[in-house]
Design a protein around this motif. Sequence first.
Motif, PDB file in Angstrom:
ATOM      1  N   GLU A   1       1.142  -1.331   0.138  1.00 34.30           N
ATOM      2  CA  GLU A   1       0.064  -0.145   0.050  1.00 34.30           C
ATOM      3  C   GLU A   1       0.991   1.394   0.057  1.00 34.30           C
ATOM      4  O   GLU A   1       0.339   2.507  -0.378  1.00 34.30           O
ATOM      5  N   LEU A   2       2.144   1.098   0.369  1.00 34.44           N
ATOM      6  CA  LEU A   2       2.888   2.238   0.274  1.00 34.44           C
ATOM      7  C   LEU A   2       3.837   2.354  -1.015  1.00 34.44           C
ATOM      8  O   LEU A   2       4.472   3.415  -1.313  1.00 34.44           O
ATOM      9  N   CYS A   3       3.711   1.358  -1.607  1.00 34.38           N
ATOM     10  CA  CYS A   3       4.647   1.419  -2.986  1.00 34.38           C
ATOM     11  C   CYS A   3       3.999   2.247  -4.233  1.00 34.38           C
ATOM     12  O   CYS A   3       2.856   2.254  -4.352  1.00 34.38           O
ATOM     13  N   HIS A   4       4.816   2.721  -4.751  1.00 30.45           N
ATOM     14  CA  HIS A   4       4.686   3.887  -5.755  1.00 30.45           C
ATOM     15  C   HIS A   4       4.919   3.311  -7.161  1.00 30.45           C
ATOM     16  O   HIS A   4       5.045   3.926  -8.182  1.00 30.45           O
TER      17      HIS A   4
ATOM     18  N   LYS B   1       2.021  -1.123  11.160  1.00 31.68           N
ATOM     19  CA  LYS B   1       2.800  -1.550  10.160  1.00 31.68           C
ATOM     20  C   LYS B   1       4.355  -1.850  10.980  1.00 31.68           C
ATOM     21  O   LYS B   1       5.092  -2.702  10.794  1.00 31.68           O
TER      22      LYS B   1
ATOM     23  N   GLN C   1       5.753   9.197   4.179  1.00 29.63           N
ATOM     24  CA  GLN C   1       5.059   7.947   4.615  1.00 29.63           C
ATOM     25  C   GLN C   1       6.117   6.857   5.090  1.00 29.63           C
ATOM     26  O   GLN C   1       7.223   7.259   5.025  1.00 29.63           O
TER      27      GLN C   1
END
Lengths: 278, 119
Positions: free
Chosen positions: A94-97, B75, B49
Amino acid sequence: MKIAIASGKGGTGKTSLAVALLHANAERARLLDCDVEEPNCHLFLSHTVIGHKAVELLIPQVNPNLCKLCGKCVEACQFNAIAIAGNQVMIFNELCHSCGGCARICPHGAIQEFPVKIGELSQSRCKNEAELLTGTLEIGHASAPAVIKAAKKALPLQDVPFTLIDSPPGTACTFVAAVEDSDFVFLVTEATPFGLNDLKLAVEALLNMELPFAIIVNRIQSETNLITDYANQQGFPIWLQIPEDRHIAETYARGGNLLDVKPELKKVLRELLDRCQP
Amino acid sequence: MKIAFSTEGESLESLLDTRFGRCPRFLVWNFETNSFTLVDNSQNLQATQGAGIQSAQNVINTGAEALVTGHCGPKAFKVLQAAGIPIYVAESLPIRELIDSFEKGTLLQLKEADVEGHW
């Protein structure tokens, strides 16, 4: 010619204007609903869905048999999406771009990228023959700009002179993704302090991006108001003011559009597009 | 055994920083040598983030076998759990006192993340 309909503040009437513009220019415009976190133009347009297409991003996966836990991928990731803990590489999708940096930097060829569906485009033909293309971000995913960009790249059902882009509210990356590369922007706002504050933010962003724009004020109670004061002072154009009118709200709530209540606006809404041409 | 404390300060009198992901540094206490080292975590202060994930990575890299902080999101918890590092939570007290509490076994160990992400 691409014309984005944007605002700083939400709920000022972007969708109302975008749908009315499409109705008034049905034979020469198509509409992209790029408010992908909550697209709603389809609610106001009688339409038939013609096709769907998935929007995918490439997400890395590690082959544990090849990985030597060297940590190069962790260092390379500008989005803080990777960690090495114990004897495993953890990737937070979900953080991967989807930049692909980790796969390229891995000296052992242990990282491969695989497509993951993050959204969908749905292409429709409206009753008035115009095209509506709706971008929808899947629940649980955060890469709204990727869906917006895919919507803007989609091939049109037929070539028409004007592509209208209903943009997301705010001035964050989703706004930027929706308005960038457009030829003109309509900034829809309302004559309230909140509307003015967020209009200023949107104007600042557009000036930075060197995009031409005009302001449209919705739900006015007076021809002179705090938005017209601001625009006059700054020398920004106001191209349309729409009065506060209970009938417009009632019609909207039933899924109707501005032209159902004010058919006389059709001429103005056609002129709005003509005026965008340099 | 080494144990990491989130903190804004640079000594044993410094207070525990109850933020984990965006604490400026970690004080790592070594029970064998009765001394400590300071580990910079400032790159995560400006992270758009993933600050918790990289703070967890930072703690893992120090070789600490336990972490004492104020709160921990999902996380960071997942990363520390995978590394087998238990997380203890405490109020913003001087680190010297918290070392004592840790030795006496009176610190509360987290069984799951106690705050949402972006807390």
